[in-house]
Design a protein around this motif. Sequence first.
Motif, PDB file in Angstrom:
ATOM      1  N   GLN A  57     -11.098   4.696   1.654  1.00  0.00           N
ATOM      2  CA  GLN A  57     -12.273   4.023   2.182  1.00  0.00           C
ATOM      3  C   GLN A  57     -12.041   2.519   2.279  1.00  0.00           C
ATOM      4  O   GLN A  57     -12.916   1.725   2.018  1.00  0.00           O
ATOM      5  N   THR A  58     -10.827   2.166   2.683  1.00  0.00           N
ATOM      6  CA  THR A  58     -10.523   0.786   3.026  1.00  0.00           C
ATOM      7  C   THR A  58     -10.466   0.708   4.544  1.00  0.00           C
ATOM      8  O   THR A  58     -10.523   1.742   5.223  1.00  0.00           O
ATOM      9  N   ASN A  59     -10.311  -0.471   5.070  1.00  0.00           N
ATOM     10  CA  ASN A  59     -10.200  -0.594   6.523  1.00  0.00           C
ATOM     11  C   ASN A  59      -8.845  -0.116   7.031  1.00  0.00           C
ATOM     12  O   ASN A  59      -8.673   0.062   8.226  1.00  0.00           O
ATOM     13  N   TYR A  60      -7.870   0.093   6.133  1.00  0.00           N
ATOM     14  CA  TYR A  60      -6.564   0.570   6.577  1.00  0.00           C
ATOM     15  C   TYR A  60      -6.303   2.038   6.210  1.00  0.00           C
ATOM     16  O   TYR A  60      -5.301   2.609   6.619  1.00  0.00           O
ATOM     17  N   HIS A  61      -7.198   2.672   5.462  1.00  0.00           N
ATOM     18  CA  HIS A  61      -7.101   4.118   5.210  1.00  0.00           C
ATOM     19  C   HIS A  61      -8.509   4.639   4.932  1.00  0.00           C
ATOM     20  O   HIS A  61      -9.088   4.358   3.895  1.00  0.00           O
ATOM     21  N   PHE A  62      -9.023   5.391   5.884  1.00  0.00           N
ATOM     22  CA  PHE A  62     -10.394   5.880   5.761  1.00  0.00           C
ATOM     23  C   PHE A  62     -10.508   7.245   6.417  1.00  0.00           C
ATOM     24  O   PHE A  62      -9.661   7.650   7.209  1.00  0.00           O
ATOM     25  N   SER A  63     -11.552   7.932   6.047  1.00  0.00           N
ATOM     26  CA  SER A  63     -11.800   9.246   6.643  1.00  0.00           C
ATOM     27  C   SER A  63     -13.296   9.488   6.705  1.00  0.00           C
ATOM     28  O   SER A  63     -14.078   8.820   6.036  1.00  0.00           O
ATOM     29  N   GLY A 119       2.683   0.394   6.883  1.00  0.00           N
ATOM     30  CA  GLY A 119       3.578  -0.732   7.127  1.00  0.00           C
ATOM     31  C   GLY A 119       3.088  -1.999   6.455  1.00  0.00           C
ATOM     32  O   GLY A 119       2.020  -2.039   5.843  1.00  0.00           O
ATOM     33  N   ILE A 120       3.883  -3.057   6.595  1.00  0.00           N
ATOM     34  CA  ILE A 120       3.584  -4.288   5.862  1.00  0.00           C
ATOM     35  C   ILE A 120       2.369  -5.036   6.408  1.00  0.00           C
ATOM     36  O   ILE A 120       1.787  -5.849   5.708  1.00  0.00           O
ATOM     37  N   LEU A 121       1.965  -4.748   7.638  1.00  0.00           N
ATOM     38  CA  LEU A 121       0.786  -5.397   8.218  1.00  0.00           C
ATOM     39  C   LEU A 121      -0.463  -4.511   8.153  1.00  0.00           C
ATOM     40  O   LEU A 121      -1.463  -4.799   8.801  1.00  0.00           O
ATOM     41  N   GLY A 158      -5.623  -3.305   9.682  1.00  0.00           N
ATOM     42  CA  GLY A 158      -6.799  -2.550   9.267  1.00  0.00           C
ATOM     43  C   GLY A 158      -8.058  -3.391   9.368  1.00  0.00           C
ATOM     44  O   GLY A 158      -9.097  -2.929   9.834  1.00  0.00           O
ATOM     45  N   ASN A 159      -7.960  -4.651   8.939  1.00  0.00           N
ATOM     46  CA  ASN A 159      -9.128  -5.534   9.026  1.00  0.00           C
ATOM     47  C   ASN A 159      -9.440  -5.902  10.471  1.00  0.00           C
ATOM     48  O   ASN A 159     -10.605  -6.047  10.836  1.00  0.00           O
ATOM     49  N   GLY A 179      -9.105  -1.549  12.232  1.00  0.00           N
ATOM     50  CA  GLY A 179      -9.657  -0.437  11.470  1.00  0.00           C
ATOM     51  C   GLY A 179     -11.116  -0.593  11.119  1.00  0.00           C
ATOM     52  O   GLY A 179     -11.857   0.391  11.089  1.00  0.00           O
ATOM     53  N   LYS A 180     -11.535  -1.806  10.867  1.00  0.00           N
ATOM     54  CA  LYS A 180     -12.934  -2.045  10.481  1.00  0.00           C
ATOM     55  C   LYS A 180     -13.892  -1.485  11.531  1.00  0.00           C
ATOM     56  O   LYS A 180     -14.833  -0.772  11.207  1.00  0.00           O
ATOM     57  N   LYS A 181     -13.618  -1.775  12.803  1.00  0.00           N
ATOM     58  CA  LYS A 181     -14.482  -1.295  13.881  1.00  0.00           C
ATOM     59  C   LYS A 181     -14.425   0.230  13.979  1.00  0.00           C
ATOM     60  O   LYS A 181     -15.451   0.905  14.080  1.00  0.00           O
TER      61      LYS A 181
END
Length: 166
Positions: A20-26, A127-129, A134-135, A138-140
Amino acid sequence: MKQAFLFLSLCAVINSSAQQTNYHFSSTDSTTASAEKIWQIWTNVPDWENWDKGLKDAQLFGTFMVGTRGTLIPDQGPKSKFIITEIVPGRSYTFKTRIPLGRLVIKRTLEGKNARTYFTHDVQFTGILKKILGNKLGKKYRLILPETLKNIRQMAETKEQLINTL
């Protein structure tokens, strides 16, 4: 035994927060429509834009199977290529696309229980970015994912109702 339970509980908390972060969510939704209806919607790549409002266009160059490639045009950002990397027919599939210094991994899964079909979209930037992208992106997509699932549910239920009335 108590220590094992605490360890497993901690792992579950860490795992759920990671998703549940902007770079890994479901997100998961459920429907009375059959899993087959959801699967038909999911695997009809040219129609993805009809339920995923984050897409302008999607194309698949061949049969829906592992190794088949396609293209995506998001509502914001450049056209990108993707490849289907995993399929469990009627249950799940994964596709990946390149992002700067990493990948965007989309996994879609189905599960039937208690006369309902549960379907989940899992989105992960790697990856490193991953945190930066994600911010930025991914946020959108994280915010519109529940609406995307609602669109799929409505399409599946409408198709199911049409079949039942014939």
